[in-house]
Design a protein around this motif. Structure first.
Motif, mmCIF file in Angstrom:
data_model
loop_
_atom_site.group_PDB
_atom_site.id
_atom_site.type_symbol
_atom_site.label_atom_id
_atom_site.label_comp_id
_atom_site.label_asym_id
_atom_site.label_seq_id
_atom_site.Cartn_x
_atom_site.Cartn_y
_atom_site.Cartn_z
ATOM 1 N N LEU A 129 -6.577 3.710 4.434
ATOM 2 C CA LEU A 129 -6.926 4.742 3.448
ATOM 3 C C LEU A 129 -7.539 4.108 2.199
ATOM 4 O O LEU A 129 -8.519 4.606 1.649
ATOM 5 N N VAL A 170 -0.380 9.565 -3.798
ATOM 6 C CA VAL A 170 -0.252 9.701 -2.349
ATOM 7 C C VAL A 170 0.703 8.608 -1.874
ATOM 8 O O VAL A 170 0.455 7.420 -2.107
ATOM 9 N N LEU A 218 -6.453 14.163 -0.086
ATOM 10 C CA LEU A 218 -5.857 13.029 -0.812
ATOM 11 C C LEU A 218 -6.137 13.136 -2.309
ATOM 12 O O LEU A 218 -5.291 12.819 -3.141
ATOM 13 N N ARG A 219 -7.353 13.599 -2.652
ATOM 14 C CA ARG A 219 -7.730 13.659 -4.062
ATOM 15 C C ARG A 219 -7.114 14.850 -4.783
ATOM 16 O O ARG A 219 -7.330 15.042 -5.965
ATOM 17 N N LEU A 270 -9.850 15.094 4.949
ATOM 18 C CA LEU A 270 -8.763 14.214 4.499
ATOM 19 C C LEU A 270 -8.968 13.735 3.071
ATOM 20 O O LEU A 270 -8.050 13.768 2.252
ATOM 21 N N GLU A 271 -10.196 13.305 2.766
ATOM 22 C CA GLU A 271 -10.417 12.753 1.432
ATOM 23 C C GLU A 271 -10.122 13.798 0.353
ATOM 24 O O GLU A 271 -9.451 13.500 -0.649
ATOM 25 N N LEU A 327 2.123 11.374 3.075
ATOM 26 C CA LEU A 327 1.219 11.417 4.232
ATOM 27 C C LEU A 327 1.704 10.445 5.298
ATOM 28 O O LEU A 327 1.898 9.261 5.022
ATOM 29 N N VAL A 378 -3.322 4.465 -2.703
ATOM 30 C CA VAL A 378 -2.125 5.076 -2.119
ATOM 31 C C VAL A 378 -0.941 4.116 -2.252
ATOM 32 O O VAL A 378 -1.115 2.906 -2.335
ATOM 33 N N ILE A 398 -8.751 4.941 -2.629
ATOM 34 C CA ILE A 398 -7.670 5.671 -3.301
ATOM 35 C C ILE A 398 -6.452 4.756 -3.265
ATOM 36 O O ILE A 398 -6.118 4.181 -2.230
ATOM 37 N N TYR A 455 -3.952 15.269 -5.160
ATOM 38 C CA TYR A 455 -2.622 14.916 -5.648
ATOM 39 C C TYR A 455 -2.717 13.694 -6.566
ATOM 40 O O TYR A 455 -3.557 12.809 -6.340
ATOM 41 N N VAL A 502 2.598 6.905 1.342
ATOM 42 C CA VAL A 502 2.409 6.796 2.793
ATOM 43 C C VAL A 502 3.591 6.048 3.413
ATOM 44 O O VAL A 502 3.630 4.821 3.387
#
Lengths: 622, 354
Positions: free
Chosen positions: A579, A565, A559-560, A555-556, A517, A587, A585, A562, A567
């Motif tokens: 994030l 995540v 993200l959830r 977005l959330e 992301l 990330v 999360i 995968y 970045v």
């Protein structure tokens, strides 16, 4: 051959940006996709021959879509030893290096720090690794102009056209667009037809030299990239911002007011708008950054589409006034063309480290909308988006670009302004003397925006101020409950913009192991890295954020979807921080701050090195 | 806008529902009275007034005037006013703030508005102190002045507001006194009539932190000996019986008897004389009030900006301005031409395969 990366380099006065820019234009006109990377020092004319004075321009042109200027250079044109020395490492093994042989003398070799008994052209290791093609560009340029009557200085200034002529032949680029440009820029307003003639003569000399000389590398051709039919032009990020802002004003039915103070790399935005008085654009070069943002707020009060632009150091100076615009609840667009920092940092180099500044760089609870352009052409769309959100929410909007996006160029399909959705603007009309009092802080129930009443409207006289407002009436208020309510209302108003945002789109598997992301100018690199990784059989998806505050509503859930995540950012993990804070999360942040975009290769290696599993089966599920 | 039928306005029409929150006895009350009175007499509709201020006691002005108003941030009011005036030259813009706001934190904004000659009337309420922050030295405080921030006495020499305005190229420079509402109203009226930046320094009493600092100039016992009133074309006379005068001798202004044959006549168009007058300081010389300098013909910033736009705009684009319609909207044809600037190329649709 489906793509090629060329880099021109030389002294900062050698005209490399110009040669590279013209080469890009030739390629775009031929139908190639292009992406460019101008890389120049902050010094205007650094000492001749010094390594820190080297200016370079890289362009990738391709028969397929390209989203980055390319990692490795296939062809390097070096006008002097310093250019060769500073750019050599980026050339691929067996890559082509064309040097201006005449500049490789003792003085120049010493200037860039080579030992007295060393000449890179004679280095057996380098000769093994690369294909060297020495060309006496200085001498051949002077010979081509022997009859011209020009002085030596003027003659030498044409050398970049010789280099351009050489590569134009080698890569099958037509000379006509360059000639048209030369004639327009020297012959027209500047009134120097003799310089136009000289440049054209040298351009042709370079072209014919490459055609006849047998020392040159074999000629290659890159076919046009398949494209959506339509009319195209080449566009840089700053040009696209300027055009987008004008278009937004057109769609809003309002005049455009832009206030700025000169700062690299945002000044071109001021320049581009300053030449548009025929479109009613008012530009104001202020005495400082603070005055620029304050004048823009004054213009917004009167109903203008008001914009100020700068880079990091200037944005920090504008902070207090942006806080006032939060309190005023007036539309305001603040463009931040980010550069490497902190402080003066590296003014001509890219970085995306102002995200947290845009989010939080003001006193107290002062939320603003934050959006970012993904590339040069995307600046057009994001400029319109910035105005749309500012007017809809009666709020400041930070629009982030960066030095790479601002100066980089790509083909842009010219839209029809009629196809762009209008930006509705409502100014309340006059109020009758016996009507109830005007309430400047009454809100639209959906957007929570307050009315945009402009001076000159009878009966709507009202005072804006930095002091806390009484909800609805707008009178000065120190009431604790009212302050708490207003703090929440200003935040809620920004949050509600999310309902108007397009969802985040994912490329690659919709669920799986890894999501890459990114945001802002890294789009091309991250997207291409994702393609490389998927081709290797990794279950990697990519997504890109254009809206950073508020985030898109989906977005959330993206993200959830995968397991991991990742970045990648050209900062120390600013989006990753947001994030984690917002979604809890964990990330993974992949960062690099080298004043330039990370390469596709380095990103691919970082992701591979992060130990992702190879799951070819799942990678093919949509 | 000044055309059409103007309603008859009174000072009450410019009074808001807000309770005035200055300290009782503050000089700002007198200035507020003068401003409301002048506004009622000017040929502008109420909705065409915009009052802009910075931060400080005097900067609360907009809340007390029933016009469009902006209470802004510290020192930057001139920049806001410039943005308003460049966008809407038809609006009548008045800027009211204090010495700390306009001469210290906002010094840069102040001088640049003046050099641009933006058509704004500036009322600088000079009380030689920071009042709202409870009494620190200001840029116009005397050297050696003891305050909470300078217990050993200020080490900074005061700035001369009139000389600063002249140096910045201001086209209207005047001075008045808070309690002399008649004189003050006259100055504000002349300032409002002036096209270009009109700068009026007002000697204003802060009766809490710097009470009496201007008494030599404002009280009827001392004023005649310390103030010389300027009138264009008239001699520079002062004293209870106008028995004293000012003359220029050997390159310096000196006090002379009113019967001297070289008594100076005031010429508000003379920048050189204005410089000399700006330097007159009590107790050596009386201090001038009135219009020191007026240059009515220099184009304003907004004149130049809009003349350029008018010259560049196609004739068809000369739309009418007004409260809610903007004459300077970019049109679709202009956008299309802008999009297609420079080299363009076409990508044709792929021919269909048969």
């Amino acid at each position: 051959m489906d793509r090629l990366v060329i880099r021109f380099c030389g002294d900062s006065g050698d005209g490399m940006q110009l040669a590279g820019g013209q080469f890009s234009l030739q390629s775009a006109i031929l139908g190639n996709d292009i992406a460019t990377f101008p890389d120049f020092p902050a010094e205007i004319r650094a000492p001749r021959g010094s390594t820190f004075g080297v200016s370079a321009f890289q362009v990738q042109f391709a028969a397929t879509d390209v989203l980055t200027p390319g990692d490795q250079v296939h062809v390097l044109v070096a006008m002097n030893p310093a250019g060769l020395k500073t750019n050599l490492d980026d050339v691929e093994p067996r890559g082509v290096i064309i040097v201006n042989d005449d500049e490789f003398n003792r003085v120049n070799l010493r200037r860039c720090g080579y030992p007295d008994d060393y000449d890179p052209r004679d280095d057996p290791a380098l000769r093994m690794r690369y294909q060297f093609f020495p060309v006496s560009m200085s001498r051949l340029t002077r010979e081509a102009l022997a009859e011209s009557g020009l002085g030596a200085r003027d003659m030498d200034r044409c050398r970049n056209m010789f280099a351009l002529g050489v590569v134009s032949f080698l890569y099958d680029r037509p000379l006509e667009p360059v000639i048209r440009w030369i004639e327009a820029s020297f012959g027209g307003k500047r009134g120097r037809p003799e310089l136009a003639e000289a440049n054209v003569r040298v351009l042709r000399a370079g072209f014919h030299f490459a055609e006849t000389a047998e020392i040159m590398p074999p000629r290659v051709t890159v076919a046009p990239a398949p494209r959506q039919p339509g009319r195209y032009r080449q566009i840089s990020g700053n040009e696209a911002l300027a055009i987008g802002l004008v278009t937004a004003a057109h769609k809003a039915g309002a005049g455009l007011f832009y206030a700025g103070y000169p700062i690299t790399p945002a000044s071109d935005l001021l320049h581009a708008l300053a030449r548009l008085p025929h479109l009613g654009v008012i530009t104001f070069q202020a005495e400082d950054e603070i005055s620029a943002v304050c004048a823009a707020i004054g213009a917004s009060f009167t109903g203008k589409i008001a914009v100020t632009g700068s880079s990091g150091p200037g944005i920090t100076l504008k902070s207090e006034a942006i806080g006032l615009a939060v309190m005023y609840e007036l539309p305001l667009v603040i463009v931040d063309v980010q550069r490497a920092g902190p402080s003066t940092g590296m003014p001509t180099k890219m970085e995306q480290a102002d995200l947290l500044l845009a989010m939080f760089g003001r006193a107290a609870e002062s939320p603003v909308a934050v959006i970012a352009a993904a590339g040069p052409a995307d600046c057009f769309d994001m400029a319109i988006e910035a105005v749309r959100l500012a007017v809809h929410g009666m709020c400041p909007v930070m629009l982030l670009s960066d030095a790479g996006v601002a100066n980089g160029a790509e083909p842009w399909r010219i839209p029809d302004p009629a196809d762009i959705a209008p930006i509705p603007v409502v100014h309340p009309g006059p109020r009758a003397a016996d009507a109830p009092p005007f309430k400047p802080y009454a809100r639209d129930p959906e957007s929570l925006a307050r009315p945009w009443a402009v001076p000159g409207t009878p009966g709507l006289e009202h005072r804006l101020g930095g002091l806390e407002k009484q909800d609805i009436s707008g009178a000065v208020s120190y009431d604790p409950d009212n302050h708490d309510r207003m703090v929440r209302l200003r935040a809620e108003k920004i949050s509600r913009l999310a309902t108007r945002l397009p969802p985040v789109e994912v490329t690659g598997p919709a669920t799986g192991d890894v999501l890459l992301l990114g945001w802002g100018g890294t789009y091309g690199t991250i997207h291409t890295a994702g393609e490389v990784l998927r081709a290797e059989g990794h279950a990697v998806a990519t997504a890109h954020l254009r809206h950073l505050n508020p985030f898109p509503l989906n977005l959330e859930s993206v993200l959830r979807s995968y397991a991991r995540v990742i970045v990648p950012e050209v900062n120390q993990g600013q989006l990753a921080l947001l994030l984690r804070a917002r979604f809890l999360i964990d990330v993974e942040s992949v960062t690099e701050t080298r004043g330039r975009m990370f390469t596709i290769e380095s990103l691919v290696n970082r992701v591979r090195g992060a130990g992702i599993r190879s799951t070819p089966d799942r990678s093919r599920t949509p | 806008m000044t055309a059409g039928n103007l309603p008859v306005l009174t000072p009450a029409d410019f009074t808001t529902d807000q309770e005035v929150r200055w300290c009782p006895g503050c000089g700002d009350y007198a200035v507020l009275t003068a401003v409301r009175r002048v506004f009622a007499s000017l040929p502008h509709r109420r909705e065409d007034h915009v009052v802009v201020s910075g931060i400080g006691c005097a900067a609360r002005f907009p809340y007390y005037l029933e016009t469009y108003g902006m209470h802004t941030i510290h020192g930057r009011a001139p920049a806001f006013a410039t943005g308003v005036k460049l966008s809407r030259p038809d609006l009548h813009v008045t800027l009211i703030s204090g010495d700390g706001d306009l001469l210290s934190i906002g010094g840069n904004q102040t001088i640049h508005m003046m050099r641009r000659n933006v058509d704004v009337t500036v009322l600088l309420c000079n009380n030689r102190i920071y009042g709202l922050t409870k009494g620190q030295t200001s840029p116009t405080s005397e050297l050696g002045m003891q305050t909470k921030s300078t217990p050993g006495g200020s080490v900074d020499a005061p700035i001369n507001p009139l000389a600063l305005a002249l140096g910045a190229g201001c086209t209207f420079v005047a001075r008045s006194i808070d309690v002399d509402v008649k004189h003050l109203s006259g100055m504000i009226t002349h300032g409002a009539d002036h096209r270009g930046t009109a700068f009026i320094e007002i000697y204003q009493d802060c009766n809490i932190f710097n009470h009496g600092v201007w008494f030599y100039a404002s009280q009827k016992e001392t004023r005649p000996d310390h103030i010389v009133e300027l009138h264009h074309g008239r001699p520079l006379l002062f004293g209870r019986e106008n028995q004293r005068a000012i003359a220029l001798r050997h390159g310096r202004l000196v006090e002379v008897d009113a019967s001297a044959d070289d008594v100076l006549l005031h010429d508000e168009r003379s920048l050189g004389l204005a410089w000399l007058l700006a330097g007159m300081k009590s107790p050596d010389l009386p201090e001038p009030i009135g219009i020191l300098y007026r240059e009515p013909d220099r184009p304003t910033c907004e004149d130049l900006v809009h003349a350029r736009i008018r010259a560049a705009r196609p004739a068809s684009q000369d739309a009418v301005g007004g409260a809610t319609s903007d004459a300077l909207v970019p049109d679709a044809a202009g956008c299309r031409a802008l999009f297609a600037e420079g080299a363009t190329w076409s990508v044709e649709p792929e021919p269909r395969r048969s």
